[in-house]
Design a protein around this motif. Structure first.
Motif, PDB file in Angstrom:
ATOM      1  N   ALA A   1       0.824  -1.212   0.000  1.00  0.00           N
ATOM      2  CA  ALA A   1       0.000   0.000   0.000  1.00  0.00           C
ATOM      3  C   ALA A   1       0.854   1.256   0.000  1.00  0.00           C
ATOM      4  N   SER A   2       1.958   1.238   0.726  1.00  0.00           N
ATOM      5  CA  SER A   2       2.803   2.431   0.800  1.00  0.00           C
ATOM      6  C   SER A   2       3.424   2.755  -0.554  1.00  0.00           C
ATOM      7  N   VAL A   3       3.705   1.726  -1.341  1.00  0.00           N
ATOM      8  CA  VAL A   3       4.217   1.940  -2.701  1.00  0.00           C
ATOM      9  C   VAL A   3       3.072   2.284  -3.653  1.00  0.00           C
ATOM     10  N   GLY A   4       2.009   1.499  -3.570  1.00  0.00           N
ATOM     11  CA  GLY A   4       0.904   1.668  -4.509  1.00  0.00           C
ATOM     12  C   GLY A   4       0.129   2.951  -4.325  1.00  0.00           C
ATOM     13  N   GLN A   5       0.029   3.447  -3.091  1.00  0.00           N
ATOM     14  CA  GLN A   5      -0.744   4.664  -2.873  1.00  0.00           C
ATOM     15  C   GLN A   5      -0.124   5.849  -3.594  1.00  0.00           C
ATOM     16  N   LEU A   6       1.194   5.905  -3.628  1.00  0.00           N
ATOM     17  CA  LEU A   6       1.869   6.984  -4.353  1.00  0.00           C
ATOM     18  C   LEU A   6       1.583   6.885  -5.848  1.00  0.00           C
ATOM     19  N   GLN A   7       1.649   5.667  -6.377  1.00  0.00           N
ATOM     20  CA  GLN A   7       1.379   5.485  -7.802  1.00  0.00           C
ATOM     21  C   GLN A   7      -0.066   5.838  -8.137  1.00  0.00           C
ATOM     22  N   LEU A   8      -0.981   5.416  -7.276  1.00  0.00           N
ATOM     23  CA  LEU A   8      -2.396   5.677  -7.509  1.00  0.00           C
ATOM     24  C   LEU A   8      -2.688   7.179  -7.474  1.00  0.00           C
ATOM     25  N   ALA A   9      -2.163   7.867  -6.466  1.00  0.00           N
ATOM     26  CA  ALA A   9      -2.401   9.308  -6.346  1.00  0.00           C
ATOM     27  C   ALA A   9      -1.807  10.065  -7.534  1.00  0.00           C
ATOM     28  N   HIS A  10      -0.596   9.685  -7.933  1.00  0.00           N
ATOM     29  CA  HIS A  10       0.037  10.356  -9.073  1.00  0.00           C
ATOM     30  C   HIS A  10      -0.763  10.122 -10.351  1.00  0.00           C
ATOM     31  N   ALA A  11      -1.241   8.888 -10.543  1.00  0.00           N
ATOM     32  CA  ALA A  11      -2.003   8.568 -11.747  1.00  0.00           C
ATOM     33  C   ALA A  11      -3.305   9.361 -11.798  1.00  0.00           C
ATOM     34  N   TYR A  12      -3.989   9.460 -10.663  1.00  0.00           N
ATOM     35  CA  TYR A  12      -5.222  10.241 -10.632  1.00  0.00           C
ATOM     36  C   TYR A  12      -4.948  11.723 -10.877  1.00  0.00           C
ATOM     37  N   ALA A  13      -3.922  12.263 -10.228  1.00  0.00           N
ATOM     38  CA  ALA A  13      -3.614  13.686 -10.404  1.00  0.00           C
ATOM     39  C   ALA A  13      -3.326  14.001 -11.865  1.00  0.00           C
ATOM     40  N   ALA A  14      -2.539  13.140 -12.505  1.00  0.00           N
ATOM     41  CA  ALA A  14      -2.191  13.375 -13.911  1.00  0.00           C
ATOM     42  C   ALA A  14      -3.401  13.222 -14.823  1.00  0.00           C
ATOM     43  N   SER A  15      -4.240  12.228 -14.547  1.00  0.00           N
ATOM     44  CA  SER A  15      -5.388  11.985 -15.418  1.00  0.00           C
ATOM     45  C   SER A  15      -6.452  13.066 -15.264  1.00  0.00           C
ATOM     46  N   PHE A  16      -6.735  13.484 -14.032  1.00  0.00           N
ATOM     47  CA  PHE A  16      -7.723  14.549 -13.831  1.00  0.00           C
ATOM     48  C   PHE A  16      -7.209  15.888 -14.368  1.00  0.00           C
TER      49      PHE A  16
ATOM     50  N   ARG B   1      -5.921  16.388 -17.115  1.00  0.00           N
ATOM     51  CA  ARG B   1      -6.340  16.490 -18.518  1.00  0.00           C
ATOM     52  C   ARG B   1      -7.657  17.249 -18.650  1.00  0.00           C
ATOM     53  N   HIS B   2      -8.431  17.265 -17.553  1.00  0.00           N
ATOM     54  CA  HIS B   2      -9.726  17.963 -17.539  1.00  0.00           C
ATOM     55  C   HIS B   2      -9.673  19.239 -16.690  1.00  0.00           C
ATOM     56  N   GLN B   3      -8.450  19.677 -16.383  1.00  0.00           N
ATOM     57  CA  GLN B   3      -8.237  20.864 -15.550  1.00  0.00           C
ATOM     58  C   GLN B   3      -8.921  20.723 -14.180  1.00  0.00           C
ATOM     59  N   LEU B   4      -8.853  19.529 -13.628  1.00  0.00           N
ATOM     60  CA  LEU B   4      -9.415  19.273 -12.312  1.00  0.00           C
ATOM     61  C   LEU B   4      -8.306  18.895 -11.335  1.00  0.00           C
ATOM     62  N   THR B   5      -8.419  19.418 -10.125  1.00  0.00           N
ATOM     63  CA  THR B   5      -7.457  19.145  -9.067  1.00  0.00           C
ATOM     64  C   THR B   5      -8.017  18.071  -8.137  1.00  0.00           C
ATOM     65  N   VAL B   6      -7.164  17.151  -7.727  1.00  0.00           N
ATOM     66  CA  VAL B   6      -7.600  16.112  -6.797  1.00  0.00           C
ATOM     67  C   VAL B   6      -6.969  16.351  -5.426  1.00  0.00           C
ATOM     68  N   GLY B   7      -7.676  15.900  -4.404  1.00  0.00           N
ATOM     69  CA  GLY B   7      -7.153  15.949  -3.043  1.00  0.00           C
ATOM     70  C   GLY B   7      -7.246  14.564  -2.434  1.00  0.00           C
ATOM     71  N   GLN B   8      -6.141  14.053  -1.927  1.00  0.00           N
ATOM     72  CA  GLN B   8      -6.131  12.707  -1.363  1.00  0.00           C
ATOM     73  C   GLN B   8      -6.606  12.735   0.086  1.00  0.00           C
ATOM     74  N   VAL B   9      -7.541  11.846   0.424  1.00  0.00           N
ATOM     75  CA  VAL B   9      -8.044  11.713   1.794  1.00  0.00           C
ATOM     76  C   VAL B   9      -7.899  10.252   2.191  1.00  0.00           C
ATOM     77  N   LEU B  10      -6.985   9.967   3.105  1.00  0.00           N
ATOM     78  CA  LEU B  10      -6.779   8.609   3.606  1.00  0.00           C
ATOM     79  C   LEU B  10      -7.419   8.491   4.976  1.00  0.00           C
ATOM     80  N   LEU B  11      -8.302   7.530   5.122  1.00  0.00           N
ATOM     81  CA  LEU B  11      -9.055   7.381   6.359  1.00  0.00           C
ATOM     82  C   LEU B  11      -8.754   6.043   7.026  1.00  0.00           C
ATOM     83  N   THR B  12      -8.785   6.043   8.333  1.00  0.00           N
ATOM     84  CA  THR B  12      -8.800   4.804   9.105  1.00  0.00           C
ATOM     85  C   THR B  12     -10.157   4.711   9.786  1.00  0.00           C
ATOM     86  N   ALA B  13     -10.469   3.545  10.308  1.00  0.00           N
ATOM     87  CA  ALA B  13     -11.748   3.378  10.995  1.00  0.00           C
ATOM     88  C   ALA B  13     -11.875   4.350  12.159  1.00  0.00           C
TER      89      ALA B  13
END
Length: 381
Positions: free
Chosen positions: A93-108, A110-122
């Motif tokens: 998860a520590s490796v994949g979360q960075l890849q996932l966040a970067h992929a979303y930021a780059a893809s959004f 393309r539509h001039q949209l900014t993403v904000g990462q929110v990581l939650l625990t129970a």
């Protein structure tokens, strides 16, 4: 995906509500974003982002609950299949979360949209102060025009305090942000009364109440090997959201554009309950319970049927180690959970009080064990 796109000629009121919702929570599973061997699938992620961006351009606010962090970290770490031990899951998860966040930021972008990462625990949902802080964070992100991307914080979550799956997390987030609809995207195109891969299963297009899902065999975990949820978790999440007044659409991630457009695909779950206040929902569905109170039939009738406070006279047993102010579950004589509430006594105090009428108690103890204002009746489960 199992099955193809099946559109409806006359959309139901539930589908119209989902299509017109001003604030939508969208959940997507690991299998819809990654390959079976691990690693993100850029084409699948881009298609999802395009669908979310399309809904944004139509005027809706969108919160995206995304699985995929652990699965995305498998290939970079050379791990061939989803690990069973928690430490390796957290490392992935520590490796994949960075890849996932970067992929979303780059893809959004393309539509001039900014993403904000929110990581939650129970804990962020179970603890009232954390819950309110999360509400404020989401509110501000949405007000600033960002797309919140939510995931469980797998790098620090333990077995004891995990949500279990992101479908439940999505249902909790939908109420937390005051969503008008919840869209659950997976690798199955709708709810079936059995496993559609085996043939003979009936597709269910509309769920208007519990009778519509009687006899449904939702199975257990998913079959892809990269996620933790299956149809059972999606059905449970849909029921939870619908019971709290939020309409739900369950559809294939491959149909995301239609699910977030006319909502004429998948299975629609009508809202079956009224919208609860944030505090009542937190008490009933999000807060962690520290103990249990066993009630007699008369107390169940008063608490569930007449929405009265719980008095010591109606309690037959106490279980757990809790303090005054903690959340406890209320059980009927058959052992079913029928309510939750904030208890006014410590666990050590109650054994001497249970079964006794108020006039039999010392003056300083003549108060409700759980006050009606701090109590949420639940369907027996």
């Amino acid at each position: 995906m199992i099955g193809g796109v099946a559109t409806l000629a006359a959309p139901s009121a539930t589908r119209r509500a989902v299509a017109s919702a001003g604030r939508v929570v969208v959940k997507v599973g690991s299998s819809s974003l990654t390959t079976a061997a691990g690693g993100l699938d850029p084409a699948r992620l881009a298609a999802l982002v395009d669908a979310v961006a399309g809904r944004r351009s139509a005027g809706s606010q969108v919160v995206l609950v995304s699985s995929g962090a652990i699965a995305a970290g498998l290939a970079p770490l050379g791990v061939r299949r989803r690990p069973r031990d928690l430490a390796t899951q957290q490392a992935a998860a520590s490796v994949g979360q960075l890849q996932l966040a970067h992929a979303y930021a780059a893809s959004f972008a393309r539509h001039q949209l900014t993403v904000g990462q929110v990581l939650l625990t129970a804990d962020d949902v179970w603890r009232r102060a954390h819950y309110r802080n999360a509400q404020r964070t989401f509110s501000r992100l949405l007000a600033l025009g960002a797309v919140p991307v939510v995931n469980e914080n797998d790098t620090v979550a333990t077995e004891e305090i995990r949500f279990g799956d992101n479908d439940r997390l999505a249902a909790l987030v939908a109420h937390l942000v005051g969503a008008d609809a919840l869209v659950l995207l997976s690798d199955v195109d709708a709810l079936y009364d059995g496993d559609p891969r085996r043939g003979g299963a009936r597709r269910i297009s509309e769920v208007n109440g519990e009778a519509d899902v009687d006899g449904v065999d939702a199975g257990a975990a998913g079959a892809s090997g990269v996620g933790t949820g299956g149809m059972a978790s999606k059905l449970a999440a849909a029921r939870l959201a619908a019971s709290a007044g939020i309409p739900v659409l369950l559809a294939s991630a491959a149909d995301a554009a239609r699910a977030l457009g006319p909502a004429d695909v998948g299975t629609a779950f009508a809202a079956t309950g009224s919208r609860l206040s944030a505090r009542k929902f937190w008490l009933g569905h999000a807060a962690g319970a520290s103990g249990r109170l066993h009630l007699d039939a008369g107390a169940v009738a008063a608490v569930v049927g007449r929405r009265r406070s719980l008095l010591a006279a109606g309690i037959t047993g106490v279980a757990g180690d809790f303090d005054a102010g903690d959340v406890v579950e209320l059980l009927d004589p058959a052992g079913r959970v029928v309510g939750r509430g904030v208890v006014a006594f410590d666990a050590a105090e109650l054994p001497d009080l249970i079964g006794r009428s108020s006039h039999q108690l010392p003056a300083e103890q003549r108060r409700e064990v759980v006050h009606a204002d701090d109590l949420v009746p639940l369907m027996a489960r």
